[in-house]
Scaffold this motif. Sequence first.
Motif, PDB file in Angstrom:
ATOM      1  N   VAL A 158       1.627  -1.982   1.140  1.00  0.00           N
ATOM      2  CA  VAL A 158       0.815  -1.562   2.282  1.00  0.00           C
ATOM      3  C   VAL A 158       0.798  -0.038   2.338  1.00  0.00           C
ATOM      4  O   VAL A 158       1.839   0.602   2.193  1.00  0.00           O
ATOM      5  CB  VAL A 158       1.373  -2.116   3.616  1.00  0.00           C
ATOM      6  N   CYS A 159      -0.391   0.541   2.559  1.00  0.00           N
ATOM      7  CA  CYS A 159      -0.497   1.979   2.733  1.00  0.00           C
ATOM      8  C   CYS A 159      -0.054   2.320   4.145  1.00  0.00           C
ATOM      9  O   CYS A 159      -0.576   1.777   5.118  1.00  0.00           O
ATOM     10  CB  CYS A 159      -1.929   2.450   2.505  1.00  0.00           C
ATOM     11  N   GLN A 160       0.922   3.198   4.273  1.00  0.00           N
ATOM     12  CA  GLN A 160       1.446   3.581   5.576  1.00  0.00           C
ATOM     13  C   GLN A 160       0.493   4.500   6.336  1.00  0.00           C
ATOM     14  O   GLN A 160       0.599   4.638   7.537  1.00  0.00           O
ATOM     15  CB  GLN A 160       2.818   4.248   5.425  1.00  0.00           C
ATOM     16  N   SER A 161      -0.472   5.108   5.633  1.00  0.00           N
ATOM     17  CA  SER A 161      -1.417   6.009   6.275  1.00  0.00           C
ATOM     18  C   SER A 161      -2.577   5.264   6.929  1.00  0.00           C
ATOM     19  O   SER A 161      -2.910   5.510   8.082  1.00  0.00           O
ATOM     20  CB  SER A 161      -1.980   7.006   5.263  1.00  0.00           C
ATOM     21  N   CYS A 162      -3.215   4.343   6.193  1.00  0.00           N
ATOM     22  CA  CYS A 162      -4.407   3.676   6.721  1.00  0.00           C
ATOM     23  C   CYS A 162      -4.241   2.180   6.940  1.00  0.00           C
ATOM     24  O   CYS A 162      -5.084   1.545   7.547  1.00  0.00           O
ATOM     25  CB  CYS A 162      -5.608   3.927   5.808  1.00  0.00           C
ATOM     26  N   GLY A 163      -3.165   1.584   6.410  1.00  0.00           N
ATOM     27  CA  GLY A 163      -2.918   0.159   6.611  1.00  0.00           C
ATOM     28  C   GLY A 163      -3.526  -0.756   5.567  1.00  0.00           C
ATOM     29  O   GLY A 163      -3.461  -1.972   5.701  1.00  0.00           O
ATOM     30  N   LYS A 164      -4.142  -0.206   4.517  1.00  0.00           N
ATOM     31  CA  LYS A 164      -4.730  -1.054   3.466  1.00  0.00           C
ATOM     32  C   LYS A 164      -3.637  -1.890   2.823  1.00  0.00           C
ATOM     33  O   LYS A 164      -2.561  -1.407   2.510  1.00  0.00           O
ATOM     34  CB  LYS A 164      -5.418  -0.197   2.411  1.00  0.00           C
ATOM     35  N   GLU A 165      -3.942  -3.187   2.638  1.00  0.00           N
ATOM     36  CA  GLU A 165      -2.991  -4.110   2.041  1.00  0.00           C
ATOM     37  C   GLU A 165      -3.374  -4.368   0.590  1.00  0.00           C
ATOM     38  O   GLU A 165      -4.541  -4.511   0.252  1.00  0.00           O
ATOM     39  CB  GLU A 165      -2.988  -5.422   2.822  1.00  0.00           C
ATOM     40  N   TYR A 166      -2.369  -4.414  -0.277  1.00  0.00           N
ATOM     41  CA  TYR A 166      -2.571  -4.665  -1.698  1.00  0.00           C
ATOM     42  C   TYR A 166      -1.923  -5.986  -2.069  1.00  0.00           C
ATOM     43  O   TYR A 166      -0.831  -6.309  -1.617  1.00  0.00           O
ATOM     44  CB  TYR A 166      -1.952  -3.541  -2.540  1.00  0.00           C
ATOM     45  N   PHE A 167      -2.605  -6.739  -2.911  1.00  0.00           N
ATOM     46  CA  PHE A 167      -2.111  -8.022  -3.392  1.00  0.00           C
ATOM     47  C   PHE A 167      -1.973  -7.926  -4.907  1.00  0.00           C
ATOM     48  O   PHE A 167      -2.727  -8.517  -5.661  1.00  0.00           O
ATOM     49  CB  PHE A 167      -3.082  -9.131  -2.981  1.00  0.00           C
ATOM     50  N   GLU A 168      -1.017  -7.132  -5.346  1.00  0.00           N
ATOM     51  CA  GLU A 168      -0.792  -6.845  -6.758  1.00  0.00           C
ATOM     52  C   GLU A 168       0.560  -7.402  -7.187  1.00  0.00           C
ATOM     53  O   GLU A 168       1.269  -8.022  -6.424  1.00  0.00           O
ATOM     54  CB  GLU A 168      -0.823  -5.330  -7.001  1.00  0.00           C
ATOM     55  N   ASN A 169       0.943  -7.098  -8.408  1.00  0.00           N
ATOM     56  CA  ASN A 169       2.260  -7.444  -8.916  1.00  0.00           C
ATOM     57  C   ASN A 169       3.292  -6.676  -8.088  1.00  0.00           C
ATOM     58  O   ASN A 169       3.205  -5.450  -7.997  1.00  0.00           O
ATOM     59  CB  ASN A 169       2.344  -7.061 -10.392  1.00  0.00           C
TER      60      ASN A 169
END
Length: 68
Positions: free
Chosen positions: A38-49
């Motif tokens: 998760v990006c702490q700046s904008c909240g974008k969530e990643y579904f990666e390894n």
Amino acid sequence: MPLLERITRLFGDEGDTADGAARDRKSLEEASMELSHVCQSCGKEYFENPSMNIRTCGNCGGVKVEPV
């Protein structure tokens, strides 16, 4: 046909046993459905390894992408 499936058909799956049965493990599709960063700046969530190191956010360019 997806690229991964084509490659697997060509080269086989390293998890195959001698009789051709795959070992019990998560598929790439199942693993990619779990939140990993998760990006702490904008909240974008990643579904990666989960072991992947994401240096910058693709959304805001921030450098505070933390593993969950």
